[in-house]
Design an enzyme around this catalytic site. Structure first.
Site, PDB file in Angstrom:
ATOM      1  N   GLU A 256       0.887  -1.171   0.000  1.00 26.21           N
ATOM      2  CA  GLU A 256       0.000   0.000   0.000  1.00 26.21           C
ATOM      3  C   GLU A 256       0.915   1.207   0.000  1.00 26.21           C
ATOM      4  O   GLU A 256       1.528   1.518   1.021  1.00 26.21           O
ATOM      5  CB  GLU A 256      -0.872   0.009   1.265  1.00 26.21           C
ATOM      6  CG  GLU A 256      -1.829  -1.150   1.383  1.00 26.21           C
ATOM      7  CD  GLU A 256      -2.946  -1.097   0.360  1.00 26.21           C
ATOM      8  OE1 GLU A 256      -3.270  -0.004  -0.127  1.00 26.21           O
ATOM      9  OE2 GLU A 256      -3.486  -2.164   0.044  1.00 26.21           O
ATOM     10  N   CYS A 295      -2.900   8.970   3.319  1.00 22.50           N
ATOM     11  CA  CYS A 295      -2.575   8.397   2.008  1.00 22.50           C
ATOM     12  C   CYS A 295      -3.668   8.675   0.991  1.00 22.50           C
ATOM     13  O   CYS A 295      -3.418   8.697  -0.208  1.00 22.50           O
ATOM     14  CB  CYS A 295      -2.336   6.902   2.138  1.00 22.50           C
ATOM     15  SG  CYS A 295      -3.727   6.029   2.869  1.00 22.50           S
TER      16      CYS A 295
HETATM   17  P1  NAP Z   1       8.262   4.957   4.659  1.00 21.15           P
HETATM   18  O1  NAP Z   1       9.399   5.842   4.980  1.00 21.15           O
HETATM   19  O2  NAP Z   1       8.278   4.230   3.370  1.00 21.15           O
HETATM   20  O3  NAP Z   1       8.159   3.921   5.875  1.00 21.15           O
HETATM   21  C1  NAP Z   1       7.114   2.998   5.975  1.00 21.15           C
HETATM   22  C2  NAP Z   1       7.509   1.884   6.903  1.00 21.15           C
HETATM   23  O4  NAP Z   1       8.574   1.136   6.317  1.00 21.15           O
HETATM   24  C3  NAP Z   1       8.028   2.356   8.263  1.00 21.15           C
HETATM   25  O5  NAP Z   1       7.601   1.451   9.254  1.00 21.15           O
HETATM   26  C4  NAP Z   1       9.547   2.279   8.081  1.00 21.15           C
HETATM   27  O6  NAP Z   1      10.236   2.123   9.299  1.00 21.15           O
HETATM   28  C5  NAP Z   1       9.644   1.015   7.256  1.00 21.15           C
HETATM   29  N1  NAP Z   1      10.888   0.864   6.513  1.00 21.15           N
HETATM   30  C6  NAP Z   1      11.615   1.812   5.894  1.00 21.15           C
HETATM   31  N2  NAP Z   1      12.678   1.238   5.281  1.00 21.15           N
HETATM   32  C7  NAP Z   1      12.617  -0.097   5.544  1.00 21.15           C
HETATM   33  C8  NAP Z   1      13.438  -1.218   5.202  1.00 21.15           C
HETATM   34  N3  NAP Z   1      14.529  -1.076   4.450  1.00 21.15           N
HETATM   35  N4  NAP Z   1      13.070  -2.441   5.662  1.00 21.15           N
HETATM   36  C9  NAP Z   1      11.951  -2.608   6.414  1.00 21.15           C
HETATM   37  N5  NAP Z   1      11.137  -1.580   6.763  1.00 21.15           N
HETATM   38  C10 NAP Z   1      11.461  -0.338   6.324  1.00 21.15           C
HETATM   39  O7  NAP Z   1       6.877   5.755   4.704  1.00 21.15           O
HETATM   40  P2  NAP Z   1       6.335   6.706   5.869  1.00 21.15           P
HETATM   41  O8  NAP Z   1       7.122   7.975   5.844  1.00 21.15           O
HETATM   42  O9  NAP Z   1       6.224   5.963   7.164  1.00 21.15           O
HETATM   43  O10 NAP Z   1       4.847   6.969   5.386  1.00 21.15           O
HETATM   44  C11 NAP Z   1       4.504   7.946   4.445  1.00 21.15           C
HETATM   45  C12 NAP Z   1       4.213   7.321   3.104  1.00 21.15           C
HETATM   46  O11 NAP Z   1       3.301   6.259   3.262  1.00 21.15           O
HETATM   47  C13 NAP Z   1       3.558   8.287   2.154  1.00 21.15           C
HETATM   48  O12 NAP Z   1       4.186   8.191   0.899  1.00 21.15           O
HETATM   49  C14 NAP Z   1       2.118   7.809   2.082  1.00 21.15           C
HETATM   50  O13 NAP Z   1       1.479   8.086   0.850  1.00 21.15           O
HETATM   51  C15 NAP Z   1       2.256   6.351   2.311  1.00 21.15           C
HETATM   52  N6  NAP Z   1       1.040   5.768   2.892  1.00 21.15           N
HETATM   53  C16 NAP Z   1       0.289   4.921   2.145  1.00 21.15           C
HETATM   54  C17 NAP Z   1      -0.866   4.343   2.673  1.00 21.15           C
HETATM   55  C18 NAP Z   1      -1.728   3.398   1.874  1.00 21.15           C
HETATM   56  O14 NAP Z   1      -2.620   2.784   2.459  1.00 21.15           O
HETATM   57  N7  NAP Z   1      -1.519   3.251   0.596  1.00 21.15           N
HETATM   58  C19 NAP Z   1      -1.234   4.628   3.993  1.00 21.15           C
HETATM   59  C20 NAP Z   1      -0.435   5.496   4.724  1.00 21.15           C
HETATM   60  C21 NAP Z   1       0.701   6.049   4.174  1.00 21.15           C
HETATM   61  P3  NAP Z   1      10.885   3.386  10.052  1.00 21.15           P
HETATM   62  O15 NAP Z   1       9.794   4.331  10.367  1.00 21.15           O
HETATM   63  O16 NAP Z   1      11.497   2.755  11.246  1.00 21.15           O
HETATM   64  O17 NAP Z   1      11.879   3.965   9.082  1.00 21.15           O
END
Ligand code: NAP
Length: 518
Positions: A256, A295
């Site tokens: 997602e 999102c």
């Molecule tokens: P993110 O930086 O991609 O992080 C998402 C999750 O992935 C966090 O728990 C992060 O952990 C983890 N993560 C990062 N790198 C990783 C790796 N190499 N291995 C395993 N896990 C890893 O996104 P975010 O800043 O939290 O969220 C914002 C984004 O999410 C926006 O682009 C938004 O559009 C999207 N979003 C989408 C939805 C949907 O339902 N489609 C819903 C909500 C948000 P850490 O925090 O510990 O780095």
């Protein structure tokens, strides 16, 4: 300073070594530290598979549903405390925090209710049986059975409660144990929920583990019966999907990701109509609720080019009613961005978007000396086809008005330049225009929300994710799908085609005594 711990292998684990620091985005004060160092992730996954899985699979859907109801009640009981945590760690206003927490408890309850319908069985029957042989003696029937692995859930920072519970509701009801990892910047809320669930003993041993901080080498130890469900940015999603071990074992992955959600005002909607009022209030809500960190929030607003000036004036007036400031002030409707990183990213993003248009309100300049505060920002693009606006996600209180000219097919083609979205909302009272537009955008969207005078009074806003409708989207949105009532369970189950003697198949696996999977 709170030290966040992880709940693994049936006990709380405090990480050693370097820790990530969490802040209060209003004051910038440090509030907690999180580290998962020292966790043996291979053992965590094995414990879920060997202990949690069997403990869940021996229960029927109805019994698992009771666990979800227990979880919902336990979280609801601490609602006021959790609202306060959301304010301190996420910069949420009271309304934003309620949206997250009530979304979590509501989704759990919706799946608890669904479980009553699914009843005493522990697998789903998929569709009707079919005659395969010369006579009906040789018969076929599809069923869904729970996978025997572990569900690893990686969640985004923006919905620490709802995001975690929507995944858990489906996995637990399907019969899979979970390992939950929250987004670190707002992990204090998720950690408090984990404590509540453990203290209340909501789930059987091994069914629930919670990791605060990094997932370490967990993905290296996943296997063919395991699943990974991820919510976050496209960039992280792509990295996880391509992880060599997940590819090697064909581990099922659901992504997602981000989305340049569109709101489209059709040419027929006049300024005095209910549909126009709905358009203005929904766009303003999407831009400011959760400080635009949703999102499903609208990022691109498509307006007939001859109406751009008037619509911009009306939207700026609507947005400026939102009071921005310290979320503990009860009159404030929009708080700060959730973290320093978010603040910096959104400011840089606004500057990139502003290059192709005019800023109608807001901008990249901080509006307070302390804290991660920005004003809601509306930009009017000079060219509706400018590629920047169909590529850049600014994950904050910012949206762009894009002028368009032409028929419904042209409007749909412009919207689809976003490369695949979670939700597209359209506002029109013209049935044939709407029909043509919907068929044009549907292949590129997980959800299409159709606004008109007729439903204006009753509509839930397009940014709202509902448990009985699917959530997800193709292309850039990740290509995944969650929720959608029973559909949400399928990711955690194996669909198997059974072939054999009709009498035996129907007696054990037929539709007569079971509910059909939807
Ligand atoms: P993110 O930086 O991609 O992080 C998402 C999750 O992935 C966090 O728990 C992060 O952990 C983890 N993560 C990062 N790198 C990783 C790796 N190499 N291995 C395993 N896990 C890893 O996104 P975010 O800043 O939290 O969220 C914002 C984004 O999410 C926006 O682009 C938004 O559009 C999207 N979003 C989408 C939805 C949907 O339902 N489609 C819903 C909500 C948000 P850490 O925090 O510990 O780095």
């Amino acid at each position: 300073m709170i030290t966040l711990t992880s709940y693994v292998l049936g006990r709380w684990h405090e990480g050693r070594g370097t820790a990530a620091t969490l802040h209060n985005p209003t004051t910038e004060a440090e509030v907690a530290r999180a580290s998962s160092a020292g966790i043996d992730f291979q053992a965590v996954l094995a414990y879920a598979r060997d202990t949690g899985g069997p403990n869940l699979r021996k229960l029927s859907f109805a019994e698992r549903g009771k666990l979800l109801a227990l979880m919902s009640a336990a979280i609801h009981e601490k609602r006021d405390e959790l609202i306060q945590v959301g304010l301190e760690n996420g910069g949420n206003t009271r309304g934003d925090a309620k949206f997250d927490i009530d979304g979590a408890t509501g989704t759990l309850m919706a799946y608890a209710q669904l479980s009553e319908k699914l009843g005493a069985r522990s697998f789903l029957v998929d569709g009707d049986g079919v005659q395969l042989g010369r006579t009906a003696r040789f018969w076929g029937q599809h069923v869904y059975v729970p996978r025997t692995g572990v569900a690893v859930h990686v969640n985004a920072f923006n919905f620490p409660a709802w995001g975690m519970m929507e995944k858990m509701a489906c996995a637990i009801l399907a019969g899979m144990p979970v390992v939950e990892k929250p987004g670190t910047p707002t992990a204090l809320s998720a950690w408090r929920i984990a404590q509540i669930l453990v203290e209340k003993g909501c789930l059987p041993e091994g069914a629930y583990q919670f990791v605060c901080g990094s997932l370490g080498d967990a993905l290296d130890h996943m296997g063919p019966q395991d699943v990974l469900a991820f919510t976050g940015s496209s960039a992280t999603g792509a990295k996880l999907r391509g992880h060599a071990n997940l590819v090697r074992h064909n581990v099922r992955v659901n992504i997602e990701a981000d989305s340049l959600n569109a709101a489209v005002l059709a040419p027929d909607v006049d300024a005095s109509s209910d549909a126009y009022g709905l358009f203005l209030s929904n766009v303003a809500l999407d831009m400011t609720q959760k400080t635009g960190q949703k999102c499903t929030a609208v990022r691109r607003i498509f307006v007939p080019k001859e109406r751009v000036k008037d619509v911009t004036t009306d939207l700026v007036a609507q947005i400026s009613r939102t009071k921005v400031g310290d979320p503990s002030d009860k009159d404030v409707r929009m708080g700060p961005l959730s973290s320093r990183e978010q603040f910096d990213d959104v400011r840089a993003g606004i500057e990139r978007l502003a290059k192709g248009g005019e800023i109608a309100c807001g901008g990249s300049k901080p509006i307070a000396a302390k804290g991660y505060f920005l004003a809601p920002t509306l930009i009017v693009a000079r060219d509706g086809r400018d590629a920047t606006y169909h590529r850049e996600e600014v994950f904050g209180p910012c949206a762009v008005i894009l002028p368009y000219a032409g028929d419904a097919a042209t409007a749909a083609e412009l919207v689809n330049l976003g490369g695949g979205g979670l939700v597209c909302s359209v506002y029109s009272n013209d049935q044939s225009w709407t029909e043509q537009f919907v068929l044009g955008v549907a292949p590129w969207h997980g959800r299409v929300w159709i606004g008109s005078d007729k439903m204006a009074e009753q509509a839930l806003p397009p940014g709202m994710v509902l448990p009985f409708m699917v959530h997800g989207g193709p292309g850039r949105a990740g290509g995944g799908e969650e929720l959608g009532a029973e559909r949400g369970l399928h990711f955690y189950m194996q669909r198997t085609a059974l072939q054999g003697f009709k009498g035996s198949i129907e007696a054990s696996f037929g539709n007569a005594t079971a509910v059909t999977a939807g």
